[in-house]
Design an enzyme around this catalytic site. Structure first.
Site, PDB file in Angstrom:
ATOM      1  N   LEU A  79      42.761  38.133  28.612  1.00  0.00           N
ATOM      2  CA  LEU A  79      42.812  38.421  30.048  1.00  0.00           C
ATOM      3  C   LEU A  79      41.423  38.816  30.540  1.00  0.00           C
ATOM      4  O   LEU A  79      40.888  39.851  30.149  1.00  0.00           O
ATOM      5  CB  LEU A  79      43.825  39.530  30.316  1.00  0.00           C
ATOM      6  CG  LEU A  79      45.220  39.325  29.701  1.00  0.00           C
ATOM      7  CD1 LEU A  79      46.148  40.473  30.089  1.00  0.00           C
ATOM      8  CD2 LEU A  79      45.807  37.988  30.107  1.00  0.00           C
TER       9      LEU A  79
ATOM     10  N   ALA B 197      40.410  38.247  34.116  1.00  0.00           N
ATOM     11  CA  ALA B 197      40.436  37.877  35.538  1.00  0.00           C
ATOM     12  C   ALA B 197      39.959  38.980  36.470  1.00  0.00           C
ATOM     13  O   ALA B 197      39.611  38.709  37.616  1.00  0.00           O
ATOM     14  CB  ALA B 197      41.854  37.459  35.940  1.00  0.00           C
ATOM     15  N   GLY B 198      39.949  40.220  36.005  1.00  0.00           N
ATOM     16  CA  GLY B 198      39.682  41.334  36.910  1.00  0.00           C
ATOM     17  C   GLY B 198      38.201  41.554  37.191  1.00  0.00           C
ATOM     18  O   GLY B 198      37.330  41.177  36.399  1.00  0.00           O
TER      19      GLY B 198
ATOM     20  N   GLN C 103      44.075  33.012  37.526  1.00  0.00           N
ATOM     21  CA  GLN C 103      44.962  33.929  38.233  1.00  0.00           C
ATOM     22  C   GLN C 103      44.394  34.104  39.640  1.00  0.00           C
ATOM     23  O   GLN C 103      43.432  34.822  39.846  1.00  0.00           O
ATOM     24  CB  GLN C 103      45.049  35.279  37.514  1.00  0.00           C
ATOM     25  CG  GLN C 103      46.027  36.248  38.161  1.00  0.00           C
ATOM     26  CD  GLN C 103      46.004  37.631  37.537  1.00  0.00           C
ATOM     27  OE1 GLN C 103      45.018  38.026  36.914  1.00  0.00           O
ATOM     28  NE2 GLN C 103      47.082  38.379  37.695  1.00  0.00           N
TER      29      GLN C 103
ATOM     30  N   GLY D  51      48.655  42.109  38.412  1.00  0.00           N
ATOM     31  CA  GLY D  51      49.213  42.803  37.264  1.00  0.00           C
ATOM     32  C   GLY D  51      49.150  42.008  35.970  1.00  0.00           C
ATOM     33  O   GLY D  51      48.944  40.797  35.952  1.00  0.00           O
ATOM     34  N   THR D  52      49.378  42.742  34.862  1.00  0.00           N
ATOM     35  CA  THR D  52      49.243  42.149  33.528  1.00  0.00           C
ATOM     36  C   THR D  52      50.277  41.065  33.272  1.00  0.00           C
ATOM     37  O   THR D  52      49.954  40.007  32.718  1.00  0.00           O
ATOM     38  CB  THR D  52      49.346  43.244  32.463  1.00  0.00           C
ATOM     39  OG1 THR D  52      48.349  44.238  32.699  1.00  0.00           O
ATOM     40  CG2 THR D  52      49.136  42.663  31.072  1.00  0.00           C
TER      41      THR D  52
ATOM     42  N   ASN E 157      50.250  52.963  23.983  1.00  0.00           N
ATOM     43  CA  ASN E 157      50.224  51.511  24.100  1.00  0.00           C
ATOM     44  C   ASN E 157      48.777  51.074  24.331  1.00  0.00           C
ATOM     45  O   ASN E 157      48.149  51.480  25.307  1.00  0.00           O
ATOM     46  CB  ASN E 157      51.112  51.084  25.275  1.00  0.00           C
ATOM     47  CG  ASN E 157      51.024  49.604  25.583  1.00  0.00           C
ATOM     48  OD1 ASN E 157      50.580  48.814  24.756  1.00  0.00           O
ATOM     49  ND2 ASN E 157      51.468  49.219  26.764  1.00  0.00           N
TER      50      ASN E 157
ATOM     51  N   HIS F  93       5.708  50.834  33.566  1.00  0.00           N
ATOM     52  CA  HIS F  93       4.630  51.802  33.347  1.00  0.00           C
ATOM     53  C   HIS F  93       5.148  53.240  33.344  1.00  0.00           C
ATOM     54  O   HIS F  93       5.805  53.668  34.281  1.00  0.00           O
ATOM     55  CB  HIS F  93       3.571  51.733  34.466  1.00  0.00           C
ATOM     56  CG  HIS F  93       3.185  50.364  34.883  1.00  0.00           C
ATOM     57  ND1 HIS F  93       2.407  49.533  34.121  1.00  0.00           N
ATOM     58  CD2 HIS F  93       3.478  49.664  36.003  1.00  0.00           C
ATOM     59  CE1 HIS F  93       2.225  48.384  34.746  1.00  0.00           C
ATOM     60  NE2 HIS F  93       2.876  48.435  35.895  1.00  0.00           N
TER      61      HIS F  93
END
Length: 399
Positions: free
Chosen positions: A6, A8-9, A77, A82-83, A161, A312
């Protein structure tokens, strides 16, 4: 087996570094986060399916059609919803079991291997000291998923998780049945609950190896530190006889290290970069392609992205410099508070304790400072901003 990654974000918590690049292309140890994810999956994945969205063309340009001999297919996407919605975009390609990883995490190869070996549907967890900040997983007597509770005040376990999964293709049917959450997104945890309700077993893989979710600027520094810890030593570039390289240092072909330079590893110097004369680079630092670190400059524990210039008499510590940053002579970065407390940084309008005693600045692409500018610890400067000579910057500067 497919590897669905994933990517896409935008990564708004990482701004301004993501103003002009997707978060999975941010570098750790001189290479994009996304490539580290691919490396972790190579033992078990036969084809990558990369879900792209924000600046997806940049991802395609970076990776091409294969990675180390493994083919890549891209799916888009269109809406960041969302996931579960992101995973669902892979349905047109995936017809066999697959693993899912985010494109902005650092994990060991043991994790995707364990998910692949688990069979059927599986979720990865890791023990954490403070489960209240995570989705907490409960496990039944058969080591299968019993429930997930998001950020509970009284966690039933210490298993978080980690956002890595394995699924059979039937999961796409359950993604289609997943309703939008209160946040307006299609959550994969809701999909898992639908699977459980229909009697499907979801194996729980307990993983205790490396796991770093790179969501905020200081976590990119942590990722850089972890990657460079295993870098080894490989000097291919042009190094002057009067330069001193100590420890694990990589100088790529096409890089130049001039007289009087001292580099204390772990440090990587990418092709086209030029260091010195008389510069000091140390402490888990990645000098990007075509970067210039000039006379009398010290760089410590930092990431300098492509074409940045610190020419510098300047100091840069524990900092992130975007592409084409140019620091005027005598620019100094503070990376330590006077009260010795951990440095705070503003993320999406909220002050956040980074937990880091030393943290410098985050400069977006094409930031320029005049001579003798001072930048305070924890300051962010937006892409394209110019700071006038002699200024002391104590607060974030937006573009």
């Amino acid at each position: 087996m497919y590897g669905v990654v994933l990517a896409a974000g935008q990564g708004t918590r990482m701004r301004p570094l993501t103003d002009f690049r997707p978060k999975p292309l941010l570098p750790a140890g001189g290479r994009p986060l996304l490539e580290h994810v691919f490396d972790a999956c190579l033992d078990v994945v036969d084809e990558f399916v990369v879900v792209i969205g924000y600046r997806g063309a940049d991802v395609i340009d970076q990776l091409g059609n294969e990675y180390r001999g493994v083919p890549i297919t891209y799916v888009e996407q269109g809406e960041p919803a969302g996931t579960a919605h992101a995973i669902g975009q892979a349905e047109s390609v995936v017809d066999e079991r697959f693993v899912v990883l985010n494109g902005d995490v650092l994990v060991d190869p043991a994790l995707p291997t364990a998910l692949a070996d688990a069979g059927g549907h599986a979720i990865a967890t890791t023990p954490v000291s403070d489960p209240t900040s995570y989705g907490v997983v409960s496990v039944d007597a058969d080591s299968s998923l019993e429930a997930i509770v998001e950020k509970p005040a009284d966690p039933p376990t210490n298993l978080a998780n980690v956002g890595c999964y394995a699924f059979e293709p039937e999961v796409f049917e359950y993604i289609e049945r997943t309703a939008r959450s209160e946040r307006g997104e299609f959550e994969i945890t809701e999909t898992l609950e639908l699977l459980l309700d229909d009697g499907h077993e979801i194996s729980v893989v307990e993983y205790d190896g490396q796991w770093l979710d790179v969501g905020r600027p200081w976590e990119l520094l942590s990722a850089n530190e972890r990657v460079l810890a295993d870098i080894g030593r490989d000097v291919q570039g042009d190094v002057a006889d009067g330069a001193k390289l100590e420890g694990d240092v990589v100088v790529e072909e096409g890089a130049t290290v001039r007289e009087g330079v001292v580099i204390e590893g772990p440090v990587i110097v990418k092709s086209g970069a030029e260091i010195g004369p008389n510069a000091y680079v140390r402490g888990a630092t990645a000098i990007g392609p075509d970067v210039h670190v000039g006379h009398g400059v010290e760089v410590k524990n930092s990431i300098l992205m492509s074409d940045a210039a610190v020419p510098h008499l300047s100091y840069v510590g524990d900092s992130l410099l975007g592409r084409d940053v140019n620091l005027g002579a005598g620019t100094k970065v503070a990376n330590l508070r006077h009260d010795d407390a951990s440095v705070q940084m503003t993320v999406k309008g909220e002050r956040v304790d980074t937990g880091r005693r030393k943290l410098g600045v985050v400069l977006g692409d094409e930031v320029k400072t005049g001579i003798n500018v001072s930048l305070n610890a924890g300051v962010k400067v937006g892409s394209g901003v110019g700071i006038e000579p002699g200024k002391t910057v104590l607060r974030d500067v937006e573009n």
